[in-house]
Design an enzyme around this catalytic site. Structure first.
Site, PDB file in Angstrom:
ATOM      1  N   SER A  40       0.838  -1.393   0.114  1.00  0.00           N
ATOM      2  CA  SER A  40       0.166   0.114   0.054  1.00  0.00           C
ATOM      3  C   SER A  40       0.820   1.261  -0.044  1.00  0.00           C
ATOM      4  O   SER A  40       1.909   1.244   0.643  1.00  0.00           O
ATOM      5  CB  SER A  40      -0.859   0.103   1.170  1.00  0.00           C
ATOM      6  OG  SER A  40      -1.313   1.259   1.663  1.00  0.00           O
ATOM      7  N   TYR A  74      -1.608  -0.832  11.015  1.00  0.00           N
ATOM      8  CA  TYR A  74      -2.029  -1.529   9.769  1.00  0.00           C
ATOM      9  C   TYR A  74      -0.732  -1.315   8.700  1.00  0.00           C
ATOM     10  O   TYR A  74      -0.322  -2.252   8.181  1.00  0.00           O
ATOM     11  CB  TYR A  74      -3.250  -0.806   9.178  1.00  0.00           C
ATOM     12  CG  TYR A  74      -3.361  -1.143   7.586  1.00  0.00           C
ATOM     13  CD1 TYR A  74      -3.582  -2.394   7.262  1.00  0.00           C
ATOM     14  CD2 TYR A  74      -3.132  -0.220   6.880  1.00  0.00           C
ATOM     15  CE1 TYR A  74      -3.804  -2.702   5.744  1.00  0.00           C
ATOM     16  CE2 TYR A  74      -3.232  -0.286   5.418  1.00  0.00           C
ATOM     17  CZ  TYR A  74      -3.540  -1.498   4.788  1.00  0.00           C
ATOM     18  OH  TYR A  74      -3.752  -1.581   3.376  1.00  0.00           O
ATOM     19  N   LYS A 110       2.056  -3.851   6.758  1.00  0.00           N
ATOM     20  CA  LYS A 110       2.635  -3.874   5.181  1.00  0.00           C
ATOM     21  C   LYS A 110       4.187  -3.750   4.902  1.00  0.00           C
ATOM     22  O   LYS A 110       4.604  -4.543   4.277  1.00  0.00           O
ATOM     23  CB  LYS A 110       1.776  -2.818   4.512  1.00  0.00           C
ATOM     24  CG  LYS A 110       0.392  -2.772   4.196  1.00  0.00           C
ATOM     25  CD  LYS A 110       0.055  -4.055   3.581  1.00  0.00           C
ATOM     26  CE  LYS A 110      -1.378  -4.398   3.516  1.00  0.00           C
ATOM     27  NZ  LYS A 110      -1.782  -5.832   2.885  1.00  0.00           N
TER      28      LYS A 110
HETATM   29  P1  NAD Z   1     -11.026  -6.715   1.683  1.00  0.00           P
HETATM   30  O1  NAD Z   1     -10.927  -6.781   3.169  1.00  0.00           O
HETATM   31  O2  NAD Z   1     -12.238  -6.452   0.891  1.00  0.00           O
HETATM   32  O3  NAD Z   1     -10.393  -8.078   1.215  1.00  0.00           O
HETATM   33  C1  NAD Z   1      -9.743  -8.951   2.130  1.00  0.00           C
HETATM   34  C2  NAD Z   1     -10.098 -10.183   1.973  1.00  0.00           C
HETATM   35  O4  NAD Z   1      -9.152 -11.027   3.197  1.00  0.00           O
HETATM   36  C3  NAD Z   1     -11.288 -10.394   2.850  1.00  0.00           C
HETATM   37  O5  NAD Z   1     -12.128 -11.190   2.094  1.00  0.00           O
HETATM   38  C4  NAD Z   1     -11.343 -11.291   3.946  1.00  0.00           C
HETATM   39  O6  NAD Z   1     -12.031 -11.800   4.657  1.00  0.00           O
HETATM   40  C5  NAD Z   1      -9.967 -11.961   3.682  1.00  0.00           C
HETATM   41  N1  NAD Z   1      -8.952 -12.172   4.938  1.00  0.00           N
HETATM   42  C6  NAD Z   1      -8.697 -11.424   5.889  1.00  0.00           C
HETATM   43  N2  NAD Z   1      -7.984 -11.988   6.861  1.00  0.00           N
HETATM   44  C7  NAD Z   1      -7.647 -13.406   6.286  1.00  0.00           C
HETATM   45  C8  NAD Z   1      -7.403 -14.659   6.876  1.00  0.00           C
HETATM   46  N3  NAD Z   1      -6.383 -14.671   8.045  1.00  0.00           N
HETATM   47  N4  NAD Z   1      -7.413 -15.768   6.033  1.00  0.00           N
HETATM   48  C9  NAD Z   1      -8.232 -15.740   5.074  1.00  0.00           C
HETATM   49  N5  NAD Z   1      -8.782 -14.727   4.595  1.00  0.00           N
HETATM   50  C10 NAD Z   1      -8.431 -13.642   5.136  1.00  0.00           C
HETATM   51  O7  NAD Z   1      -9.933  -5.783   1.422  1.00  0.00           O
HETATM   52  P2  NAD Z   1      -9.417  -5.344  -0.039  1.00  0.00           P
HETATM   53  O8  NAD Z   1      -9.706  -3.686  -0.171  1.00  0.00           O
HETATM   54  O9  NAD Z   1      -9.906  -5.944  -1.137  1.00  0.00           O
HETATM   55  O10 NAD Z   1      -7.733  -5.194   0.090  1.00  0.00           O
HETATM   56  C11 NAD Z   1      -7.053  -6.138  -0.321  1.00  0.00           C
HETATM   57  C12 NAD Z   1      -5.617  -6.091   0.217  1.00  0.00           C
HETATM   58  O11 NAD Z   1      -5.223  -4.858  -0.503  1.00  0.00           O
HETATM   59  C13 NAD Z   1      -5.412  -5.968   1.615  1.00  0.00           C
HETATM   60  O12 NAD Z   1      -4.168  -6.803   2.106  1.00  0.00           O
HETATM   61  C14 NAD Z   1      -5.466  -4.432   1.898  1.00  0.00           C
HETATM   62  O13 NAD Z   1      -4.476  -4.112   2.914  1.00  0.00           O
HETATM   63  C15 NAD Z   1      -4.472  -4.133   0.552  1.00  0.00           C
HETATM   64  N6  NAD Z   1      -4.798  -2.786   0.062  1.00  0.00           N
HETATM   65  C16 NAD Z   1      -5.919  -2.243   0.162  1.00  0.00           C
HETATM   66  C17 NAD Z   1      -6.283  -0.889  -0.330  1.00  0.00           C
HETATM   67  C18 NAD Z   1      -7.687  -0.461  -0.332  1.00  0.00           C
HETATM   68  O14 NAD Z   1      -7.875   0.777  -0.058  1.00  0.00           O
HETATM   69  N7  NAD Z   1      -8.688  -1.323  -0.459  1.00  0.00           N
HETATM   70  C19 NAD Z   1      -5.272  -0.009  -0.403  1.00  0.00           C
HETATM   71  C20 NAD Z   1      -4.045  -0.509  -0.275  1.00  0.00           C
HETATM   72  C21 NAD Z   1      -3.888  -1.890   0.063  1.00  0.00           C
HETATM   73  C1  UD1 Z   2      -6.794   5.589   3.839  1.00  0.00           C
HETATM   74  C2  UD1 Z   2      -6.245   4.833   4.936  1.00  0.00           C
HETATM   75  C3  UD1 Z   2      -4.716   4.436   4.301  1.00  0.00           C
HETATM   76  C4  UD1 Z   2      -5.159   3.516   3.021  1.00  0.00           C
HETATM   77  C5  UD1 Z   2      -5.951   4.505   2.233  1.00  0.00           C
HETATM   78  C6  UD1 Z   2      -6.029   3.462   0.973  1.00  0.00           C
HETATM   79  C7  UD1 Z   2      -6.591   6.232   7.133  1.00  0.00           C
HETATM   80  C8  UD1 Z   2      -6.143   7.056   8.026  1.00  0.00           C
HETATM   81  N1  UD1 Z   2      -5.799   6.009   5.914  1.00  0.00           N
HETATM   82  O1  UD1 Z   2      -6.142   6.727   3.351  1.00  0.00           O
HETATM   83  O2  UD1 Z   2      -3.852   3.706   5.200  1.00  0.00           O
HETATM   84  O3  UD1 Z   2      -3.790   3.160   2.580  1.00  0.00           O
HETATM   85  O4  UD1 Z   2      -6.976   4.730   2.847  1.00  0.00           O
HETATM   86  O5  UD1 Z   2      -7.168   2.583   1.186  1.00  0.00           O
HETATM   87  O6  UD1 Z   2      -7.744   5.569   7.131  1.00  0.00           O
HETATM   88  N2  UD1 Z   2     -11.992  12.194   3.631  1.00  0.00           N
HETATM   89  C9  UD1 Z   2     -13.063  13.117   3.944  1.00  0.00           C
HETATM   90  N3  UD1 Z   2     -14.192  12.515   4.763  1.00  0.00           N
HETATM   91  C10 UD1 Z   2     -14.271  11.316   4.826  1.00  0.00           C
HETATM   92  C11 UD1 Z   2     -13.384  10.324   4.403  1.00  0.00           C
HETATM   93  C12 UD1 Z   2     -12.370  10.688   3.886  1.00  0.00           C
HETATM   94  O7  UD1 Z   2     -12.940  14.337   3.893  1.00  0.00           O
HETATM   95  O8  UD1 Z   2     -15.473  10.824   5.291  1.00  0.00           O
HETATM   96  C13 UD1 Z   2     -10.953  12.610   2.901  1.00  0.00           C
HETATM   97  C14 UD1 Z   2      -9.678  12.423   3.746  1.00  0.00           C
HETATM   98  O9  UD1 Z   2      -9.546  13.252   4.707  1.00  0.00           O
HETATM   99  C15 UD1 Z   2      -8.599  12.389   2.721  1.00  0.00           C
HETATM  100  C16 UD1 Z   2      -9.427  11.606   1.509  1.00  0.00           C
HETATM  101  O10 UD1 Z   2     -10.900  12.059   1.794  1.00  0.00           O
HETATM  102  O11 UD1 Z   2      -8.173  13.579   2.344  1.00  0.00           O
HETATM  103  C17 UD1 Z   2      -9.189  10.160   1.208  1.00  0.00           C
HETATM  104  O12 UD1 Z   2      -9.566   9.273   2.287  1.00  0.00           O
HETATM  105  P1  UD1 Z   2      -9.666   8.029   2.452  1.00  0.00           P
HETATM  106  O13 UD1 Z   2     -10.457   7.504   1.273  1.00  0.00           O
HETATM  107  O14 UD1 Z   2      -9.924   7.582   3.934  1.00  0.00           O
HETATM  108  O15 UD1 Z   2      -8.283   7.481   1.952  1.00  0.00           O
HETATM  109  P2  UD1 Z   2      -6.537   7.911   2.644  1.00  0.00           P
HETATM  110  O16 UD1 Z   2      -6.723   9.010   3.549  1.00  0.00           O
HETATM  111  O17 UD1 Z   2      -5.950   7.992   1.551  1.00  0.00           O
END
Ligand code: NAD
Ligand code: UD1
Length: 336
Positions: free
Chosen positions: A124, A148, A152
């Site tokens: 991430s 968190y 990573k």
């Molecule tokens: P998500 O929560 O929708 O998907 C994660 C999945 O992993 C879920 O289905 C959950 O049930 C499963 N899981 C968690 N722990 C487990 C375990 N111990 N065994 C088996 N399954 C397990 O999240 P996502 O948004 O699809 O994200 C996927 C990956 O990408 C995550 O590792 C997350 O940290 C990373 N990531 C997400 C974002 C984002 O904004 N969504 C940004 C950067 C990185």
């Molecule tokens: C969040 C996570 C980050 C993760 C990223 C992508 C936090 C503190 N950080 O960051 O670890 O990698 O998502 O999944 O949660 N905002 C509002 N109102 C809201 C929600 C968000 O104004 O109700 C603003 C925030 O201040 C920010 C932007 O929208 O400026 C995006 O927010 P968000 O979607 O939570 O993503 P990140 O802040 O990038």
């Protein structure tokens, strides 16, 4: 080629399963459904008209997880499984260290034991903390600021050590920026538990009438309009980046790291406007204090992924809002 998709029922995992199946990869999914529903995988099957095996297993459950490697001949792994709520990780850090680290340690132990040498890991942009340089290159200083993010970063370090010791092992660390959007079909999308933390799920629930008002966290940042700027990327573009990463691993590169972002920053107010345009719904919002831990701006330098993976994001903010809205209005209660 058979790919094990961990966390395949989740938001990014389910979209990646669709793209893998569309490209004729064979897939197996392992998920414990702690943050997802089986219905997302039913919909993946519906969209692609293809079937695959699903293991409802916790990857921290050593014996049951190993059985998957005993039963299946796996060629590569895409590792999405993990917990991802930043706020919860601050209040319950051990839950995050236990789940995210132990599941990954088990995974790489079994990959070594059963000779599976290709791994794509969901990292991430959070590993850059408050970035020193923007747009952020992969070489920027790493500095996670919450439990968190530290899971990573720790997993990245573990994988770097593992690759030094295991020369046949290939890893792609993919650092995602802010994934939003949904599959064009409107059948799969992001389905957060409870009140969403992230911006787009919040806006779309305001638009559909589930939430009353968006709170904009601060308008006094040093950005174009004072609100936070992020690099939003369409989840389907992100999914396609994983396929390019798998192709790269087949050239035996060892450990490689890529930013997956668009390279463009969008402010909160710009996002509200784009969503209003896509949905035709006025978004009710108010400006409130900054959210603790937030940074002003974060967007990727994505040139390395373009030159080495031949990947770049194709969808713009309008596409992302249209597809998010299509998913939200067709599924106001997510998969329930
Ligand atoms: P998500 O929560 O929708 O998907 C994660 C999945 O992993 C879920 O289905 C959950 O049930 C499963 N899981 C968690 N722990 C487990 C375990 N111990 N065994 C088996 N399954 C397990 O999240 P996502 O948004 O699809 O994200 C996927 C990956 O990408 C995550 O590792 C997350 O940290 C990373 N990531 C997400 C974002 C984002 O904004 N969504 C940004 C950067 C990185
Ligand atoms: C969040 C996570 C980050 C993760 C990223 C992508 C936090 C503190 N950080 O960051 O670890 O990698 O998502 O999944 O949660 N905002 C509002 N109102 C809201 C929600 C968000 O104004 O109700 C603003 C925030 O201040 C920010 C932007 O929208 O400026 C995006 O927010 P968000 O979607 O939570 O993503 P990140 O802040 O990038």
């Amino acid at each position: 080629m058979k790919i094990l998709v961990t966390g395949g029922a989740g938001y990014i995992g389910s979209h990646t399963c669709v793209e893998l199946l569309n490209k004729d990869y064979e897939i197996i999914v392992v998920d414990n459904f702690s943050n997802s529903k089986m219905e997302s995988l039913n919909r993946v099957k519906e969209i692609t008209n293809k079937d695959f095996k699903i293991y409802n297993v916790d990857m921290c459950d050593y014996e049951n997880f190993e059985k998957i490697f005993i039963n299946e001949k796996i060629d590569g792994v895409i590792h999405f499984a993990g917990l991802k709520a930043v706020g919860e990780s601050v209040s319950i850090p051990l839950k995050y260290y236990q789940n995210n680290l132990i599941s990954t340690l088990n995974l790489i132990e079994f990959m070594k034991k059963y000779n599976v040498n290709n791994l794509v890991f969901s990292s991430s942009a959070t590993v850059y903390g408050d970035p020193e340089i923007i747009p952020i290159p992969e070489t920027a200083k790493l500095n996670a600021t919450n439990p968190y993010g530290r899971t990573k970063l720790m997993i990245e370090e573990i994988l770097r050590d593992f690759c030094v010791a295991n020369k046949d092992f290939n890893v792609a660390l993919l650092r995602y920026f802010n994934p939003i959007g949904a599959h064009k079909s409107g059948k799969i999308g992001e389905d957060p538990n409870g009140i969403p933390n992230n911006l787009l799920p919040y806006i779309s629930q305001v638009a559909v009438g589930k939430l009353k008002k968006l709170r904009v966290f601060g308008n006094d940042y040093d950005t174009v309009d004072g609100t936070g700027v992020r690099d939003y990327i369409h989840v389907v573009d992100l999914a396609l980046g994983h396929i390019k990463a798998i192709e790269k691993l087949l050239t035996n590169p060892g450990l490689v790291t890529y930013n997956l972002g668009t390279g463009n920053g969008t402010s909160v107010l710009e996002m509200i406007k784009a969503f209003e345009k896509a949905s035709g719904v006025k978004i009710n919002y108010e400006i409130v204090d900054r959210r603790p831990g937030d940074i002003a701006s974060c967007y990727a330098d994505p040139t390395k992924a373009k030159s080495e993976l031949n990947w770049e994001a194709k969808y713009n903010i309008d596409d992302m809002c249209i597809d998010t809205w299509n998913w939200q209005k067709n599924n106001p209660n997510g998969y329930n």
